[in-house]
Design a protein around this motif. Structure first.
Motif, PDB file in Angstrom:
ATOM      1  N   SER A  26      26.221 -26.870  85.738  1.00 25.48           N
ATOM      2  CA  SER A  26      25.921 -26.239  84.451  1.00 25.48           C
ATOM      3  C   SER A  26      26.341 -27.102  83.274  1.00 25.48           C
ATOM      4  O   SER A  26      25.698 -27.086  82.220  1.00 25.48           O
ATOM      5  CB  SER A  26      26.607 -24.870  84.368  1.00 25.48           C
ATOM      6  OG  SER A  26      26.068 -23.996  85.328  1.00 25.48           O
ATOM      7  N   SER A  27      27.419 -27.876  83.442  1.00 23.61           N
ATOM      8  CA  SER A  27      27.875 -28.710  82.327  1.00 23.61           C
ATOM      9  C   SER A  27      26.890 -29.821  82.007  1.00 23.61           C
ATOM     10  O   SER A  27      26.927 -30.375  80.912  1.00 23.61           O
ATOM     11  CB  SER A  27      29.251 -29.301  82.660  1.00 23.61           C
ATOM     12  OG  SER A  27      29.179 -30.134  83.797  1.00 23.61           O
ATOM     13  N   LYS A  31      23.527 -27.246  76.154  1.00 20.75           N
ATOM     14  CA  LYS A  31      24.095 -25.960  75.742  1.00 20.75           C
ATOM     15  C   LYS A  31      23.004 -25.053  75.185  1.00 20.75           C
ATOM     16  O   LYS A  31      21.960 -25.507  74.705  1.00 20.75           O
ATOM     17  CB  LYS A  31      25.171 -26.183  74.683  1.00 20.75           C
ATOM     18  CG  LYS A  31      24.628 -26.768  73.373  1.00 20.75           C
ATOM     19  CD  LYS A  31      25.734 -26.930  72.351  1.00 20.75           C
ATOM     20  CE  LYS A  31      25.194 -27.507  71.039  1.00 20.75           C
ATOM     21  NZ  LYS A  31      26.233 -27.663  70.014  1.00 20.75           N
ATOM     22  N   ARG A  35      21.723 -23.249  79.675  1.00 19.25           N
ATOM     23  CA  ARG A  35      23.026 -23.238  80.338  1.00 19.25           C
ATOM     24  C   ARG A  35      23.466 -21.804  80.606  1.00 19.25           C
ATOM     25  O   ARG A  35      24.070 -21.521  81.651  1.00 19.25           O
ATOM     26  CB  ARG A  35      24.068 -23.973  79.503  1.00 19.25           C
ATOM     27  CG  ARG A  35      25.408 -24.132  80.227  1.00 19.25           C
ATOM     28  CD  ARG A  35      26.477 -24.772  79.361  1.00 19.25           C
ATOM     29  NE  ARG A  35      26.180 -26.164  79.058  1.00 19.25           N
ATOM     30  CZ  ARG A  35      27.015 -26.959  78.392  1.00 19.25           C
ATOM     31  NH1 ARG A  35      28.173 -26.474  77.936  1.00 19.25           N
ATOM     32  NH2 ARG A  35      26.689 -28.206  78.143  1.00 19.25           N
ATOM     33  N   SER A  38      21.760 -20.617  83.666  1.00 20.03           N
ATOM     34  CA  SER A  38      22.323 -21.222  84.871  1.00 20.03           C
ATOM     35  C   SER A  38      23.655 -20.588  85.259  1.00 20.03           C
ATOM     36  O   SER A  38      24.049 -20.630  86.435  1.00 20.03           O
ATOM     37  CB  SER A  38      22.508 -22.722  84.651  1.00 20.03           C
ATOM     38  OG  SER A  38      23.566 -22.985  83.751  1.00 20.03           O
ATOM     39  N   SER A  78      28.835 -21.652  77.651  1.00 24.11           N
ATOM     40  CA  SER A  78      27.368 -21.745  77.631  1.00 24.11           C
ATOM     41  C   SER A  78      26.866 -22.350  76.332  1.00 24.11           C
ATOM     42  O   SER A  78      25.834 -23.026  76.305  1.00 24.11           O
ATOM     43  CB  SER A  78      26.745 -20.353  77.803  1.00 24.11           C
ATOM     44  OG  SER A  78      27.155 -19.754  79.000  1.00 24.11           O
TER      45      SER A  78
END
Length: 235
Positions: A26-27, A31, A35, A38, A78
């Motif tokens: 996710s990183s 953003k 995200r 996810s 997020s």
């Protein structure tokens, strides 16, 4: 008891695996909404994980730290906000620790000079503010002693006390227990891992000067600090 311990281990292994996904997958996603999408399965998983446990204490601890605090931190993550977001990125162990527990990074503060508050009527007396608002701060040994004293007292005299007095004593016991345990853990963390510290749940709430001071600055600070990052900032 053995089955509950196995369930607890499975729950926390699931938490660690999920946070590894957040860190490695996710990183890497930009953003914003993508995200957030996810991370949506992780939000759902962390919400239902405490239901896998049957006893009160593990369920309550897991629900508070994972369902409540970690979900809020991931929600901020997020949108590249909150304690999990940093440039350069944090290491994986530090990311997991900060996500699961009320940990904050120490920030070095430097001051050009130290100036004591002056009494406007008497500039020669620099301790004006301290004399005006004296406060009693209890250290950890004192809190631990008071906790043991109250436990012994309520066990011996519970039948002779009014129910409201018993409820008040239980509230004091809860505060003293949480503050003592978190304080001891904080000292241990600072001694073993440099640069981080546990975020204490309260800041001497018995020294509050008003209801606003109690709720806004001294009580339930972990949740207050997390929620503060969700307030939109003016541009």
């Amino acid at each position: 008891m053995e089955g509950e311990l196995k369930s607890l281990i499975k729950v926390w292994l699931s938490v660690i695996a999920s946070l590894c996904y957040c860190y490695f997958i996710s990183s890497k996603i930009p953003k914003g909404k993508l995200r957030f999408l996810s991370l949506s399965p992780i939000f759902y998983l962390f919400t239902i994980l405490p239901l896998s446990l049957s006893t009160v204490l593990p369920t309550g601890i897991t629900a508070f730290f994972i369902t409540w605090l970690t979900n809020f931190k991931l929600l901020l993550f997020s949108f590249d906000l909150g304690p999990l977001s940093s440039h350069p990125p944090k290491s994986l162990p530090l990311f997991i620790f900060i996500a699961c527990f009320p940990i904050k990074i120490k920030q070095e503060k430097t001051y050009p000079s130290y100036q004591k508050p002056l009494n406007p009527k008497n500039p020669q007396n620099p301790s004006f503010d301290l004399q005006k608002n004296p406060k009693l701060h209890l250290n950890l040994p004192t809190k631990a002693f008071l906790f043991v004293l109250l436990v012994m007292g309520i066990n011996e005299h519970k039948q002779n006390l009014h129910p409201k007095a018993v409820m008040g004593i239980y509230c004091c016991l809860l505060y003293l227990l949480v503050d003592t345990v978190m304080g001891l853990c904080n000292n241990l963390v600072q001694a073993t891992i440099g640069g981080i510290e546990l975020e204490l749940p309260s800041d001497e709430p018995y020294c509050s000067t008003s209801l606003q001071d109690f709720w806004g600055r001294r009580w339930n600070l972990m949740v207050s600090n997390i929620l503060r990052d969700t307030v939109p900032r003016g541009r």
